[in-house]
Design a protein around this motif. Structure first.
Motif, short mmCIF file in Angstrom:
data_model
loop_
_atom_site.label_atom_id
_atom_site.label_comp_id
_atom_site.label_asym_id
_atom_site.label_seq_id
_atom_site.Cartn_x
_atom_site.Cartn_y
_atom_site.Cartn_z
N ALA A 91 0.25 13.32 0.64
CA ALA A 91 -0.29 12.75 1.88
C ALA A 91 0.83 12.29 2.80
N HIS A 92 1.82 11.59 2.24
CA HIS A 92 2.93 11.13 3.06
C HIS A 92 3.71 12.29 3.66
N GLU A 93 3.88 13.34 2.89
CA GLU A 93 4.57 14.52 3.41
C GLU A 93 3.80 15.13 4.59
N ALA A 94 2.47 14.96 4.59
CA ALA A 94 1.63 15.50 5.65
C ALA A 94 1.41 14.52 6.80
N GLY A 95 2.04 13.34 6.73
CA GLY A 95 1.93 12.36 7.79
C GLY A 95 0.74 11.43 7.68
N LEU A 96 0.10 11.40 6.51
CA LEU A 96 -1.03 10.51 6.27
C LEU A 96 -0.59 9.24 5.56
N LYS A 97 -1.30 8.16 5.82
CA LYS A 97 -1.05 6.91 5.12
C LYS A 97 -1.94 6.85 3.87
N ASN A 98 -1.61 5.93 2.96
CA ASN A 98 -2.36 5.75 1.72
C ASN A 98 -2.80 4.31 1.54
N VAL A 99 -4.03 4.15 1.04
CA VAL A 99 -4.65 2.84 0.93
C VAL A 99 -5.29 2.69 -0.45
N PHE A 100 -5.06 1.55 -1.10
CA PHE A 100 -5.78 1.18 -2.32
C PHE A 100 -6.83 0.13 -1.97
N VAL A 101 -8.03 0.31 -2.50
CA VAL A 101 -9.04 -0.75 -2.50
C VAL A 101 -9.25 -1.09 -3.96
N SER A 102 -8.79 -2.26 -4.38
CA SER A 102 -8.53 -2.49 -5.80
C SER A 102 -8.93 -3.88 -6.26
N ASN A 103 -9.12 -3.99 -7.58
CA ASN A 103 -9.38 -5.30 -8.19
C ASN A 103 -8.10 -6.07 -8.47
N GLY A 104 -6.95 -5.45 -8.25
CA GLY A 104 -5.69 -6.17 -8.38
C GLY A 104 -5.28 -6.46 -9.81
N TYR A 105 -5.27 -5.40 -10.67
CA TYR A 105 -4.88 -5.62 -12.07
C TYR A 105 -3.86 -4.59 -12.55
N ILE A 106 -3.26 -3.87 -11.62
CA ILE A 106 -2.23 -2.89 -11.96
C ILE A 106 -0.98 -3.62 -12.41
N THR A 107 -0.22 -3.03 -13.33
CA THR A 107 1.02 -3.66 -13.77
C THR A 107 2.09 -3.54 -12.69
N THR A 108 3.08 -4.42 -12.79
CA THR A 108 4.19 -4.39 -11.83
C THR A 108 4.90 -3.05 -11.87
N GLU A 109 5.13 -2.52 -13.06
CA GLU A 109 5.84 -1.25 -13.21
C GLU A 109 5.11 -0.11 -12.49
N ALA A 110 3.81 -0.03 -12.66
CA ALA A 110 3.05 1.06 -12.03
C ALA A 110 3.00 0.88 -10.52
N LEU A 111 2.81 -0.37 -10.07
CA LEU A 111 2.74 -0.61 -8.63
C LEU A 111 4.08 -0.28 -7.96
N GLU A 112 5.17 -0.63 -8.61
CA GLU A 112 6.49 -0.33 -8.04
C GLU A 112 6.71 1.17 -7.90
N LYS A 113 6.13 1.97 -8.79
CA LYS A 113 6.32 3.42 -8.68
C LYS A 113 5.60 3.98 -7.47
N ILE A 114 4.38 3.53 -7.20
CA ILE A 114 3.61 4.11 -6.10
C ILE A 114 3.89 3.41 -4.77
N ALA A 115 4.55 2.25 -4.81
CA ALA A 115 4.77 1.46 -3.60
C ALA A 115 5.42 2.23 -2.45
N PRO A 116 6.40 3.12 -2.70
CA PRO A 116 6.99 3.84 -1.56
C PRO A 116 6.00 4.71 -0.80
#
Length: 339
Positions: free
Chosen positions: A148-173
């Motif tokens: 999506a980012h390569e195509a110029g689209l933004k990304n959004v999570f609608v979440s309960n907020g229980y992802i680990t720090t490690e996983a969130l840091e990977k997708i954060a960029p």
């Protein structure tokens, strides 16, 4: 089926899943609490990769995100499954389906490439991973987000907020914005109603803020469960102190559903009281939702009080912004893509 990320092998062919904060220890042939990650011969697999259960082009305001690309549409996707077991889940027909259908994973094939293509064809500016819990289909969301980012689209999570720090840091960029449910400010509520812990959600919210992902918070107010003034004051204070006064807080109305059919709907006066509590705590943007004819959907300048973005449901009315600034006083309104 695809081999999962964020796990480690244990003895006796067990695995430890480190994707969410439950850290499930899973024996061979069994699944984690989410119902969609399975130990097969000592390796962890995701059962929902490329397997969509819902897709739709939604107004971004429906997420709800009021300060992120307002007036645009977001291509919304989900798979079956969730790591929470909320008694009041509004999407229980799909979030709990993998457990209640005897382990079957329903859905239709939809590749990351197809999601991006359909989002572009629909004129969307972003892709939202929503309806269920995006954490549990992380690998699917991650691969889609990169494309999506390569195509110029933004990304959004609608979440309960229980992802680990490690996983969130990977997708954060690749993750541009999120709306996180802060369901209550009581650990008892979290354990009895969702199966999770308050501390894990608070730490996750801090992670989102630290990583610079645009963040909005939603609290569904359930009568006599999480709507006491002192609890709302504590919640508002946490948002102010830990996430910042520019973090939008959405206080929304509950309606009887799933396993909470005996609880009455939220009275409008409760929403207005919660909004006032948030404002008195110092929050610049507090919104009411899920109920008609209650003030609190529009955005006002925190400096001069002028109306800057008018909303009616999920539709925008007049907008009084110039390059993201209030036309009356020139104060910048917090958000992404407000100009």
């Amino acid at each position: 089926m695809k081999k999962a990320q964020f796990w480690q092998p244990l003895d006796q062919n067990r695995v430890l899943c480190n994707l969410c904060r439950f850290h499930c220890r899973i024996t061979p042939g069994r699944r984690g609490l989410c119902g969609v990650r399975e130990n097969r011969d000592g390796a962890l697999y995701t059962l929902v990769y490329g397997w969509s259960i819902a897709e739709h082009a939604d107004p971004i305001e429906k997420k709800p995100l009021f300060h992120f690309l307002p007036g645009t549409r977001s291509f919304s996707v989900a798979t079956a499954g969730c790591n929470f077991h909320c008694l009041h889940c509004q999407n229980y027909q799909i979030s709990q389906l993998s457990r209640e259908a005897g382990g079957e994973i329903p859905g239709q094939p939809l590749s990351p490439e197809q999601i991006v293509s359909r989002a572009l064809d629909a004129g969307c500016r972003s892709i939202a991973y929503t309806y269920t819990e995006p954490t549990i289909f992380f690998e699917y969301a991650y691969d889609t987000a990169v494309l999506a980012h390569e195509a110029g689209l933004k990304n959004v999570f609608v979440s309960n907020g229980y992802i680990t720090t490690e996983a969130l840091e990977k997708i954060a960029p690749y993750l541009d914005a999120a709306n996180i449910d802060l369901k209550a400010f009581s650990d008892r509520f979290y354990r009895e109603v969702t199966g999770a812990s308050l501390a894990g959600v608070l730490e996750c919210l801090r992670d989102y803020h630290r990583l610079g992902i645009w963040l909005e918070v939603t609290t569904l107010l359930i009568p006599e469960h999480n709507d006491a003034p002192d609890e709302l004051q504590a919640m508002a204070s946490f948002i102010v102190d830990e996430l910042g006064v520019d973090t939008p807080w959405h206080v929304t109305a509950f309606y009887p559903t799933y396993r909470m059919n005996d609880v009455p709907p939220t009275p409008p006066k409760t929403l207005l009281r919660a909004r006032r509590i948030g404002q008195e705590a110092g929050l610049h943007y507090v919104y009411t939702g899920n109920v008609a004819d209650v003030e609190g959907e529009s955005t006002f300048c925190p400096q001069c009080g002028a109306l800057v973005i008018e909303r009616r449901g999920f539709r925008l009315g007049t907008c009084h912004l110039d390059e993201g600034k209030c036309r009356e006083c020139g104060a910048r309104i917090a958000g992404v893509g407000l100009d």
